[in-house]
Design a protein around this motif. Sequence first.
Motif, PDB file in Angstrom:
ATOM      1  N   PRO A 129       0.818  -1.222   0.000  1.00  0.00           N
ATOM      2  CA  PRO A 129       0.000   0.000   0.000  1.00  0.00           C
ATOM      3  C   PRO A 129       0.849   1.268   0.000  1.00  0.00           C
ATOM      4  N   TYR A 130       0.325   2.289  -0.672  1.00  0.00           N
ATOM      5  CA  TYR A 130       1.017   3.588  -0.729  1.00  0.00           C
ATOM      6  C   TYR A 130       1.056   4.214   0.662  1.00  0.00           C
ATOM      7  N   SER A 131       2.203   4.799   0.990  1.00  0.00           N
ATOM      8  CA  SER A 131       2.358   5.460   2.286  1.00  0.00           C
ATOM      9  C   SER A 131       2.882   6.868   2.083  1.00  0.00           C
ATOM     10  N   LYS A 132       2.327   7.813   2.851  1.00  0.00           N
ATOM     11  CA  LYS A 132       2.789   9.199   2.777  1.00  0.00           C
ATOM     12  C   LYS A 132       4.091   9.403   3.548  1.00  0.00           C
ATOM     13  N   ASN A 133       4.382   8.497   4.455  1.00  0.00           N
ATOM     14  CA  ASN A 133       5.579   8.627   5.283  1.00  0.00           C
ATOM     15  C   ASN A 133       6.837   8.452   4.428  1.00  0.00           C
ATOM     16  N   TYR A 134       7.767   9.359   4.578  1.00  0.00           N
ATOM     17  CA  TYR A 134       9.001   9.321   3.788  1.00  0.00           C
ATOM     18  C   TYR A 134      10.165   8.870   4.661  1.00  0.00           C
ATOM     19  N   SER A 135      10.941   7.938   4.140  1.00  0.00           N
ATOM     20  CA  SER A 135      12.184   7.536   4.800  1.00  0.00           C
ATOM     21  C   SER A 135      13.263   7.436   3.732  1.00  0.00           C
ATOM     22  N   SER A 136      14.379   8.094   3.988  1.00  0.00           N
ATOM     23  CA  SER A 136      15.453   8.142   3.001  1.00  0.00           C
ATOM     24  C   SER A 136      16.096   6.771   2.819  1.00  0.00           C
ATOM     25  N   THR A 137      16.352   6.398   1.566  1.00  0.00           N
ATOM     26  CA  THR A 137      17.008   5.131   1.256  1.00  0.00           C
ATOM     27  C   THR A 137      18.515   5.322   1.283  1.00  0.00           C
ATOM     28  N   THR A 138      19.191   4.535   2.116  1.00  0.00           N
ATOM     29  CA  THR A 138      20.641   4.667   2.246  1.00  0.00           C
ATOM     30  C   THR A 138      21.395   3.485   1.647  1.00  0.00           C
ATOM     31  N   GLU A 139      20.728   2.354   1.481  1.00  0.00           N
ATOM     32  CA  GLU A 139      21.344   1.163   0.898  1.00  0.00           C
ATOM     33  C   GLU A 139      20.535   0.721  -0.316  1.00  0.00           C
ATOM     34  N   ASP A 140      21.195  -0.024  -1.212  1.00  0.00           N
ATOM     35  CA  ASP A 140      20.474  -0.563  -2.355  1.00  0.00           C
ATOM     36  C   ASP A 140      19.297  -1.402  -1.864  1.00  0.00           C
ATOM     37  N   GLY A 141      18.135  -1.167  -2.459  1.00  0.00           N
ATOM     38  CA  GLY A 141      16.949  -1.922  -2.093  1.00  0.00           C
ATOM     39  C   GLY A 141      16.437  -2.730  -3.265  1.00  0.00           C
ATOM     40  N   TYR A 142      15.872  -3.900  -2.988  1.00  0.00           N
ATOM     41  CA  TYR A 142      15.380  -4.781  -4.045  1.00  0.00           C
ATOM     42  C   TYR A 142      13.906  -5.110  -3.811  1.00  0.00           C
ATOM     43  N   VAL A 143      13.137  -5.157  -4.886  1.00  0.00           N
ATOM     44  CA  VAL A 143      11.823  -5.797  -4.893  1.00  0.00           C
ATOM     45  C   VAL A 143      11.727  -6.584  -6.194  1.00  0.00           C
ATOM     46  N   MET A 144      10.884  -7.599  -6.198  1.00  0.00           N
ATOM     47  CA  MET A 144      10.745  -8.394  -7.415  1.00  0.00           C
ATOM     48  C   MET A 144       9.388  -9.070  -7.431  1.00  0.00           C
TER      49      MET A 144
END
Length: 641
Positions: free
Chosen positions: A445-460
């Motif tokens: 689900p879409y979230s309005k909360n923002y958190s900065s990405t500091t490491e490579d992230g994966y989804v598949m």
Amino acid sequence: MAAKTGVRTSVRIVVAGDRGTGKSSLIAAAATESFPDNVPSVLPPTHLPADFYADGVPLTIIDSSSSMDNKSKLFEELKRADAVLLTYACDQPMTLNRLTSYWLNELRQLEVKAPVILVGCKLDLRDEHHPMSMEDIVAPIMKQFREIETCIECSAATLLQVPEVFYYAQRAVLHPTAPLFDLERQSLKPRCKNALRRVFTLCDRDMDGALSDEELNEFQVKCFNAPLQPAEIVGVKRIVQENLPSGVNDRGLTLPGFLFLHALFIEKGRLETTWAVLRKFGYDDDLNLSGDYLPVPSKQAPDQSMELSNEALDFLRGVFQLLDTDNDGALRPTELEELFSTAPESPWDEPPYKDSAERTALGNLTLNGFLSKWALMTILDPPRSLANLIYIGYGGDPAKALRVTRRRLVDRKKQKTERNVFQCFVFGPKKAGKSAILNTLIRRPYSKNYSSTTEDGYVMNMLERVQGGQKTLILREIPEDGVHKFLSNEECLAGCDVAVFVYDSSDEDSWNRSRELLVEVARKGEVSGFGVPCIVIAAKDDLDPSPLAVQDSVRVCQGLGIEAPIPVSSKSGDLSHIFNKILTAAEHPHANIPETERGRNRKRYYKLFNRSLIFVSVGAAVGVIGLAACRAYAARKNTSN
């Protein structure tokens, strides 16, 4: 019955301790089987042949000096040791105290991982009027220093227990306790339990949850090359039943009974029995499958990757159906835990696998999410993927479980690909909406909360294609702060099928930074030869767009020869058209590759250079032909005269 180990071909033992504790005499007595009259202060390396002990592995024993001048040399030897003998003199109590106040702490500071054997020398000189209980003295030390494998006292003068000292040292290396047994809790360690659970499952051919007499006998022959007599089988089951009633049922020896037997072997000091079983089934000293059991295909080029074969995928689908006992199309955490109960640990408990695949509203893993995780593990860590396939029961040919894909360079030339798994690298500035797009792929689900990405992230996820069949799409988010380091690798784009650039369409600065990233990646592709199709996404389309960003983004994309930016809004929750667009670009690897002005100039230069070479070669050929014609004409003229 112990089996010879095939893991090691030699064992290196270092003997250390205070001056005068009997180190050199102990070594000399073991090598000569006699008490030497004159022993040098430090012996040269001493070798005990392979037939000295039943395991058939030769020993190299390193003596050491207690002098401070030789401290650095001793430390180097300790770091290279397979096992360490720390000596104390039974007639000098202070040397025993020095083990805890100095030697054992020194080993920890040096980060020596080798097992430690405490050896009391000069047992014949101990004061008989002050008897000491070795167990009472050593037990607190062993509790404080878990690296101590055992303690033994001996006498070089009387040869009492001298051979046993080095036998225990060798055994600590060839059949270590630490990976198998928790001495404090007096129980098998989880990894050991999981390995033995796999062994039990493989031997339980009829899958009835128990080893029948026939299956138990087959197990014995496989591991020890000798059958069990009927009376022996009865005796084994009686011992188990007396101590653990649930260890035996009317069908035979159960898994709890099988585990109990191995715990009993270890408690009685028969570690070689459990190690013989584990090594027969392919385990190394860390209770992982050894490399010999993992025939992973070798990648020939950086732009090739690994995928699961159809046979392996069919096996995984079957496993999923077996575990999905409630037939809800998803696996609960407990069902996943059961799946990896025969593996050293679950491979998906940590990033990049944790929380990277599609789950239901209840948090259960869907079939697409399940297969996608295997696809990611196969690309990132093929040996681990193959090992876990085997751990969970894959019975096909391991050499055929993985396949190497064709080079992406060849795919571009042929203008098509045979891949089923595609990697998409996602670039963009902070707050552009990258993570929201990734989350949409796995229906989070879409979230309005923002958190900065500091490491490579994966989804598949696995996606249905219009023309039929499924393809797996892996999105890898590259944080803005990590782009420079990422691009510093010459082969960074070799594993990429599509590069996506995301910017906030309401923010001109966001576009400017995304444009810079796009040009950087395009230039990197041109220089490295690993150019990839690129797609630009104008995110947050639900906000008022920046006119300058819209105009400039279209102009830049036209200049690079790629499609115009695609407006999206992650709030809508449906970005299937975007993901299909990415897959289409991946399936047509020759198209939509950006070309910078520098790249075009380089290409024009090479064309002109090649034309000049052709002109020179043609001119040279004409000159050669002309010269030959002149020579022929002159020859004919001379002949006529």
